[in-house]
Scaffold this motif. Structure first.
Motif, PDB file in Angstrom:
ATOM      1  N   CYS A  92       0.831  -1.199   0.000  1.00 61.14           N
ATOM      2  CA  CYS A  92       0.000   0.000   0.000  1.00 61.14           C
ATOM      3  C   CYS A  92       0.868   1.252   0.000  1.00 61.14           C
ATOM      4  CB  CYS A  92      -0.924   0.010   1.204  1.00 61.14           C
ATOM      5  SG  CYS A  92      -0.071   0.218   2.758  1.00 61.14           S
ATOM      6  N   SER A 112      -8.895   2.692  -2.655  1.00 58.81           N
ATOM      7  CA  SER A 112      -9.174   1.576  -3.577  1.00 58.81           C
ATOM      8  C   SER A 112      -8.066   1.509  -4.631  1.00 58.81           C
ATOM      9  CB  SER A 112     -10.539   1.750  -4.221  1.00 58.81           C
ATOM     10  OG  SER A 112     -10.596   2.998  -4.863  1.00 58.81           O
ATOM     11  N   GLU A 113      -8.091   0.433  -5.418  1.00 60.22           N
ATOM     12  CA  GLU A 113      -6.989   0.157  -6.342  1.00 60.22           C
ATOM     13  C   GLU A 113      -6.833   1.225  -7.409  1.00 60.22           C
ATOM     14  OE1 GLU A 113      -9.206  -1.940  -5.255  1.00 60.22           O
ATOM     15  OE2 GLU A 113      -8.214  -3.765  -4.573  1.00 60.22           O
ATOM     16  N   PHE A 129      -1.580  -4.166   3.116  1.00 57.04           N
ATOM     17  CA  PHE A 129      -1.555  -3.132   4.132  1.00 57.04           C
ATOM     18  C   PHE A 129      -0.609  -3.641   5.231  1.00 57.04           C
ATOM     19  CE2 PHE A 129      -4.173   0.263   2.494  1.00 57.04           C
ATOM     20  CZ  PHE A 129      -4.455  -0.298   1.269  1.00 57.04           C
ATOM     21  N   ASP A 183      -4.040  -0.183   8.552  1.00 58.36           N
ATOM     22  CA  ASP A 183      -4.958  -1.319   8.399  1.00 58.36           C
ATOM     23  C   ASP A 183      -4.136  -2.585   8.674  1.00 58.36           C
ATOM     24  OD1 ASP A 183      -6.547  -3.381   7.425  1.00 58.36           O
ATOM     25  OD2 ASP A 183      -7.359  -2.173   5.777  1.00 58.36           O
ATOM     26  N   ASN A 233      -6.002  -4.868  -3.482  1.00 57.77           N
ATOM     27  CA  ASN A 233      -5.663  -4.475  -2.114  1.00 57.77           C
ATOM     28  C   ASN A 233      -5.933  -5.634  -1.179  1.00 57.77           C
ATOM     29  OD1 ASN A 233      -5.090  -1.796  -2.648  1.00 57.77           O
ATOM     30  ND2 ASN A 233      -7.119  -1.038  -2.056  1.00 57.77           N
ATOM     31  N   GLY A 242      -6.449  -5.945   2.765  1.00 52.56           N
ATOM     32  CA  GLY A 242      -6.544  -5.331   4.086  1.00 52.56           C
ATOM     33  C   GLY A 242      -7.883  -5.702   4.690  1.00 52.56           C
ATOM     34  N   TRP A 297      -6.147   3.189   5.240  1.00 45.90           N
ATOM     35  CA  TRP A 297      -6.738   1.867   5.356  1.00 45.90           C
ATOM     36  C   TRP A 297      -7.371   1.486   4.026  1.00 45.90           C
ATOM     37  CZ3 TRP A 297      -8.495   6.114   8.037  1.00 45.90           C
ATOM     38  CH2 TRP A 297      -9.818   6.505   7.835  1.00 45.90           C
ATOM     39  N   ALA A 298      -7.554   0.193   3.862  1.00 43.91           N
ATOM     40  CA  ALA A 298      -7.904  -0.341   2.545  1.00 43.91           C
ATOM     41  C   ALA A 298      -9.397  -0.319   2.283  1.00 43.91           C
ATOM     42  CB  ALA A 298      -7.424  -1.790   2.445  1.00 43.91           C
ATOM     43  N   PRO A 329     -11.072  -3.098   0.619  1.00 44.97           N
ATOM     44  CA  PRO A 329     -10.742  -4.431   0.104  1.00 44.97           C
ATOM     45  C   PRO A 329     -11.867  -5.039  -0.730  1.00 44.97           C
ATOM     46  CG  PRO A 329     -11.467  -4.607   2.379  1.00 44.97           C
ATOM     47  CD  PRO A 329     -11.679  -3.164   1.966  1.00 44.97           C
TER      48      PRO A 329
END
Ligand code: UFG
Length: 342
Positions: free
Chosen positions: A128, A140-141, A181, A235, A266, A268, A306-307, A309
């Motif tokens: 990340c 997000s990606e 993460f 995360d 991702n 997390g 934080w992710a 996911p």
């Protein structure tokens, strides 16, 4: 499905946990590791859990001749999970050439072998860190990649680009990059876990070593961030959840379920946790008070990340299962077991 998989860096922290999950799923695992940042005894830990010793080759991926020799001798390996890399952010600032050389040359050598030895599938260990401090959370990606804050982070960005460009040109190859993460915790058996050499850089091994009396106190790097309790937010995901994601990603490639020949996910929990909340979790699951002191911010730390996911949840059917407390308990059990304190 060909079940022979090469795991580079397979005696490292995430690598060893992934080897266990692969073996549990019936894969035949070949490990390549140069042991610069891991211990050969990790193989015993893996064997104690799974009852199977993976094939091990001590080899530096920068040694292209030996690497080619390895693939010549093992022509039926059809996939690679590539972990082997230097990973200390601070050290990478001190020794950029070492980091660029090691992390990039090893990836290039592997990719040449994928092409020349017809190894179609690779899962790549990304981070990340490529997002820097995102404007929008959860990340997000498709969030923009930001200029890397360290040579280490840049090797992950460049690594992703090398894979993207190579796969754009070679449609018969396929890969998944997994952006982790913060992995923490250890296998519930306590046979394997995180084994930092020297003083840990990362939060959780620092906490468990402080709890075990090896370090005098944890330094909390800053409590004046723009977060609810002033400490940084990350995360944190259990390393066993992370390891299982690699098996899922590998199967996706081997079974041809991938939608494009290069995909990025991702990994997390989707939940942001502060440094103080990690400390509280440690105190809750161990019943011990942790000695800590708030000090200045650490240069290069981002405030919060934080992710999101949901892509990995939806596309790969993967989600984290363990809680923060589970992870902290397993990290502590591993520390006690490793130090022979119980
Ligand atoms: N922290 C402390 N004291 C310590 C160690 C860490 O307060 O002794 C804090 C940090 O300031 C940070 C949090 O704990 O807020 C997590 O720090 P880690 O070093 O454990 O993890 P990072 O998020 O800094 O780094 C991790 C990986 C890197 C990766 C990076 C991407 O270790 O490889 O995420 O953001 F590049």
């Amino acid at each position: 499905m060909n079940k022979k998989v090469l795991v580079t860096g397979g005696t490292g922290y995430i690598g060893s946990h992934t080897v266990v999950e692969l073996q549990n799923e019936g894969f035949e695992v070949f490990i390549i590791d140069n042991l610069v940042n891991s211990d050969i005894k990790v193989l015993d830990g893996i064997t104690a859990i799974t009852g199977k010793k993976p094939v091990f080759e001590q080899l530096d991926l920068c040694d292209s001749e030996r690497l080619r020799g390895f693939f010549s001798l093992n022509p039926d390996i059809e996939s690679i999970i590539h972990f082997a890399a230097y990973k200390a952010v601070g050290e990478s600032v001190e020794k950029p050439v070492l980091y660029y050389y090691n992390n990039i040359v090893s990836l290039l050598n592997l990719m040449k072998c994928m092409r020349d030895f017809r190894i179609p599938s690779m899962v790549f260990s990304s981070s990340c860190t490529v997002y820097g401090q995102p404007d929008k959370l959860p990340v997000s990606e498709d969030s923009p990649i930001q200029e890397a804050v360290s040579p280490y982070g840049n090797t992950k960005q460049i690594g992703e680009e090398i894979i993207r460009d190579t796969l754009h040109a070679c449609k018969d190859l396929k890969a998944i990059s997994l952006r982790y993460f913060n992995p923490i915790g250890a296998h519930p058996s306590s046979h394997i876990g995180e084994l930092p050499i020297g003083e840990p850089e990362n939060l959780v091994p620092y906490i468990t070593q402080t709890g075990a009396g090896i370090r005098e106190e944890l330094r909390v790097f800053g409590d004046d961030y723009d977060t609810p309790d002033g400490s940084c937010i990350r995360d944190y995901l259990h390393v066993v959840d992370l390891a299982q994601a690699h098996v899922v990603a590998l199967k996706r490639l081997l079974e041809g379920q991938n939608k494009e020949n290069y995909e990025i996910f991702n990994l997390g929990t989707g939940k942001g946790v502060s440094v103080f909340e990690v400390i509280e979790s440690f105190e809750r699951v161990t019943g011990k008070k942790l000695k800590y002191r708030v000090v200045d911010r650490r240069p290069g730390d981002i405030e919060k990340i934080w992710a999101d996911p949901s892509l990995a949840n939806k596309e790969m059917g993967w989600a984290t299962r363990y809680s923060l407390d589970d992870a902290m308990k397993s990290a502590w059990d591993w520390e006690l077991n490793y130090r022979k304190l119980k």
